[in-house]
Design an enzyme around this catalytic site. Structure first.
Site, PDB file in Angstrom:
ATOM      1  CB  CYS A 177      97.378  17.691  41.380  1.00 58.47           C
ATOM      2  SG  CYS A 177      96.501  18.547  42.467  1.00 58.47           S
TER       3      CYS A 177
HETATM    4  N1  LIG Z   1      96.368  14.639  47.053  1.00 51.72           N
HETATM    5  C1  LIG Z   1      96.887  15.716  45.826  1.00 51.72           C
HETATM    6  O1  LIG Z   1      96.438  14.955  45.066  1.00 51.72           O
HETATM    7  C2  LIG Z   1      97.893  16.055  45.816  1.00 51.72           C
HETATM    8  C3  LIG Z   1      98.865  16.994  47.420  1.00 51.72           C
HETATM    9  N2  LIG Z   1     100.160  18.117  47.383  1.00 51.72           N
HETATM   10  C4  LIG Z   1     100.904  17.750  47.986  1.00 51.72           C
HETATM   11  O2  LIG Z   1     101.221  17.446  48.479  1.00 51.72           O
HETATM   12  C5  LIG Z   1     101.250  16.565  49.987  1.00 51.72           C
HETATM   13  C6  LIG Z   1     101.140  15.895  50.340  1.00 51.72           C
HETATM   14  O3  LIG Z   1      99.436  15.778  50.215  1.00 51.72           O
HETATM   15  P1  LIG Z   1      98.793  14.332  50.167  1.00 51.72           P
HETATM   16  O4  LIG Z   1      99.458  12.637  50.305  1.00 51.72           O
HETATM   17  O5  LIG Z   1      97.449  14.305  50.009  1.00 51.72           O
HETATM   18  O6  LIG Z   1      98.729  14.619  51.539  1.00 51.72           O
HETATM   19  P2  LIG Z   1      97.129  13.993  53.213  1.00 51.72           P
HETATM   20  O7  LIG Z   1      97.049  15.037  54.579  1.00 51.72           O
HETATM   21  O8  LIG Z   1      96.930  12.422  52.885  1.00 51.72           O
HETATM   22  O9  LIG Z   1      98.640  13.243  54.383  1.00 51.72           O
HETATM   23  C7  LIG Z   1     100.272  14.286  55.058  1.00 51.72           C
HETATM   24  C8  LIG Z   1     100.955  13.609  55.827  1.00 51.72           C
HETATM   25  O10 LIG Z   1     101.512  14.438  56.641  1.00 51.72           O
HETATM   26  C9  LIG Z   1     101.478  14.411  57.789  1.00 51.72           C
HETATM   27  N3  LIG Z   1     101.534  15.368  58.478  1.00 51.72           N
HETATM   28  C10 LIG Z   1     102.550  15.969  59.217  1.00 51.72           C
HETATM   29  N4  LIG Z   1     101.898  17.112  60.309  1.00 51.72           N
HETATM   30  C11 LIG Z   1     101.131  16.933  59.999  1.00 51.72           C
HETATM   31  C12 LIG Z   1     100.116  17.891  60.244  1.00 51.72           C
HETATM   32  N5  LIG Z   1     100.908  18.918  61.272  1.00 51.72           N
HETATM   33  N6  LIG Z   1      98.721  17.633  60.288  1.00 51.72           N
HETATM   34  C13 LIG Z   1      98.519  17.452  59.273  1.00 51.72           C
HETATM   35  N7  LIG Z   1      99.150  16.175  58.889  1.00 51.72           N
HETATM   36  C14 LIG Z   1     100.539  16.302  58.829  1.00 51.72           C
HETATM   37  C15 LIG Z   1     100.198  13.214  57.597  1.00 51.72           C
HETATM   38  O11 LIG Z   1      99.865  12.789  59.361  1.00 51.72           O
HETATM   39  P3  LIG Z   1     100.932  11.475  60.500  1.00 51.72           P
HETATM   40  O12 LIG Z   1     101.735  11.834  60.508  1.00 51.72           O
HETATM   41  O13 LIG Z   1      99.588  10.657  60.888  1.00 51.72           O
HETATM   42  O14 LIG Z   1     101.159  10.102  58.947  1.00 51.72           O
HETATM   43  C16 LIG Z   1     100.522  12.265  56.536  1.00 51.72           C
HETATM   44  O15 LIG Z   1     100.885  11.623  56.849  1.00 51.72           O
HETATM   45  C17 LIG Z   1     100.662  18.609  50.224  1.00 51.72           C
HETATM   46  O16 LIG Z   1     101.058  19.686  50.756  1.00 51.72           O
HETATM   47  C18 LIG Z   1      99.434  18.127  49.103  1.00 51.72           C
HETATM   48  O17 LIG Z   1      98.603  20.008  48.763  1.00 51.72           O
HETATM   49  C19 LIG Z   1     100.133  18.144  45.692  1.00 51.72           C
HETATM   50  C20 LIG Z   1      99.815  17.027  44.433  1.00 51.72           C
HETATM   51  C21 LIG Z   1      99.110  17.183  44.581  1.00 51.72           C
HETATM   52  C1  LIG Z   2      90.651  19.044  45.746  1.00 51.43           C
HETATM   53  C2  LIG Z   2      91.433  19.646  46.374  1.00 51.43           C
HETATM   54  O1  LIG Z   2      91.439  20.504  47.659  1.00 51.43           O
HETATM   55  N1  LIG Z   2      92.945  20.233  45.953  1.00 51.43           N
HETATM   56  C3  LIG Z   2      94.160  20.927  46.638  1.00 51.43           C
HETATM   57  C4  LIG Z   2      95.231  21.195  45.876  1.00 51.43           C
HETATM   58  C5  LIG Z   2      96.282  20.267  45.814  1.00 51.43           C
HETATM   59  C6  LIG Z   2      97.858  20.117  45.679  1.00 51.43           C
HETATM   60  O2  LIG Z   2      97.798  19.754  44.685  1.00 51.43           O
HETATM   61  O3  LIG Z   2      98.327  20.833  46.421  1.00 51.43           O
HETATM   62  P1  LIG Z   2      99.376  21.976  46.761  1.00 51.43           P
HETATM   63  O4  LIG Z   2      99.665  22.731  46.434  1.00 51.43           O
HETATM   64  O5  LIG Z   2      99.316  22.338  47.744  1.00 51.43           O
HETATM   65  O6  LIG Z   2     100.260  20.463  46.493  1.00 51.43           O
HETATM   66  C7  LIG Z   2      93.582  22.982  46.623  1.00 51.43           C
HETATM   67  O7  LIG Z   2      92.559  22.860  46.441  1.00 51.43           O
HETATM   68  O8  LIG Z   2      94.211  23.482  47.184  1.00 51.43           O
END
Ligand SMILES: NC(=O)C1=CN([C@@H]2O[C@H](COP(=O)(O)OP(=O)(O)OC[C@H]3O[C@@H](n4cnc5c(N)ncnc54)[C@H](OP(=O)(O)O)[C@@H]3O)[C@@H](O)[C@H]2O)C=CC1
Ligand SMILES: CC(=O)N[C@@H](CCC(=O)OP(=O)(O)O)C(=O)O
Length: 319
Positions: free
Chosen positions: A137
């Protein structure tokens, strides 16, 4: 669109913030349907009870890697925390190598065998790859702010980023604890953040990134300080950015420095500010985007649309 043109998508990690946004987007897409949504915690529960925009009887399932690979999905989106993709990708490689995989984590952003999908900057490199790595992001915001000037730089851009706490996912930590974030701004990973390396690699110029997390839920502000080789002025920089992003519905170039509150819940990024210091060689540019949308789910949908041959903007609300 004919029924046989409809492609099915499975989401792993579907309970999370980005998974939920993707369910909303797929629900409004005429050419996509959900094959399965996998979550351990929500196993057996109805999607409609968690994502109001979704209609239908689909339930979350706690699927093994093998079950995901054997599922009927034409594409699998991995919305898992970093470091969890490898085994599931191996299972899909073995069972269904032609399925499209879009990985939202950082696990394949440094792997040349995967297409890095930041469409506005990389779509010309798309050549039918089935393995797609979705950018980070903050990394999206930095690249959109820097790319138009990357060949003019005299020094590494310094990037001050502030994210809403949804960026830290749902696993409890200080960075997504509203109590600890109240009236606060939390600096972290001040050197060598993964997105610093990601942007350095993708743009081919070193960048310096200082992340912070704030008390708001969603949205990133990225303020970038750029030193240029030649002096310029604000009008020239603005004109250059407008031309660079001309025709891009998801990058709005505006004169003023954008506010994060204006893009929360929006699918596009805003780039603006364009302040030029006396002497003309120091430029400050601000980019904002919703980390869950252009920073994750919307960008994943652009990539799915590209992989399936739909219009890149299909089902993405236009500004
Ligand atoms: N949040 C953001 O702004 C952004 C996130 N990302 C990336 O996208 C991915 C998902 O992010 P986000 O939706 O925020 O994550 P969340 O923590 O909100 O959700 C993660 C999901 O993966 C499941 N899961 C499966 N295995 C594991 C484990 N071992 N530990 C924890 N959770 C697990 C979770 O639990 P369950 O199985 O119970 O459903 C849940 O559904 C990450 O790699 C993040 O870095 C990228 C860009 C932006
Ligand atoms: C606020 C906050 O913790 N932000 C996350 C970035 C989220 C994201 O884009 O992460 P990935 O590169 O893991 O997909 C971080 O800094 O790790």
């Amino acid at each position: 669109m004919n029924a046989h043109d409809v492609k099915s998508v499975g989401i792993v990690g579907a309970r999370g913030h980005t998974g939920a946004e993707l369910i909303r987007l797929i629900a409004r897409h005429p050419g996509l349907e959900l094959a399965f949504v996998s979550s351990r915690e929500l196993d057996g529960q109805r999607v409609t009870d968690h994502v109001a925009e979704f209609a239908g009887g689909l339930r979350y399932e706690n699927l093994s890697h093998e079950a995901v690979a054997a599922g009927r999905a034409d594409a699998v989106v991995l919305a898992l925390p970093n470091g969890k993709a490898k085994e599931i990708v191996a299972a899909i490689d073995a069972e269904k190598p032609d399925a499209v995989i879009v990985d939202l984590s950082a696990d394949y952003r440094f792997d040349n065998a995967w297409y890095y999908g930041l469409p506005e900057l990389t779509r010309t490199r798309y050549a039918g790859q089935k393995r797609i790595s979705n950018p980070g992001c903050y990394a999206t915001a930095m690249q959109l702010a820097i790319a138009p000037l990357k060949d003019e730089l005299a020094a590494p851009p310094a990037c001050f980023g502030v994210s809403g706490y949804s960026g830290a996912g749902t696993t409890p930590s200080d960075k997504n604890n509203p109590e600890k974030l109240r009236d606060n701004l939390m600096p972290y990973a001040l050197v060598d953040h993964l997105h610093e390396r990601e942007v350095t690699r993708q743009l081919g110029v070193p960048v310096e990134f200082m992340p912070h997390v704030g008390p708001h839920f969603r949205g990133i502000t990225m303020t970038v300080n750029l030193w240029l080789q030649q002096s310029t002025n604000a009008d020239a920089v603005k004109a250059h950015y407008r031309e660079f992003y001309d025709g891009e519905p998801l990058v709005r170039v505006i004169d003023e420095a954008p506010w994060v509150s204006a893009i929360a819940g929006k699918h596009y990024a805003e780039v603006g500010g364009f302040a030029v210091a006396p002497g003309g060689k120091r430029v400050v540019i601000v980019a904002t985007l919703d980390n869950l949308l252009k920073g994750a789910a919307t960008q994943a949908l652009q990539n799915l649309n590209l992989a399936f041959g739909f219009d890149e903007m299909e089902a993405i609300p236009r500004p």
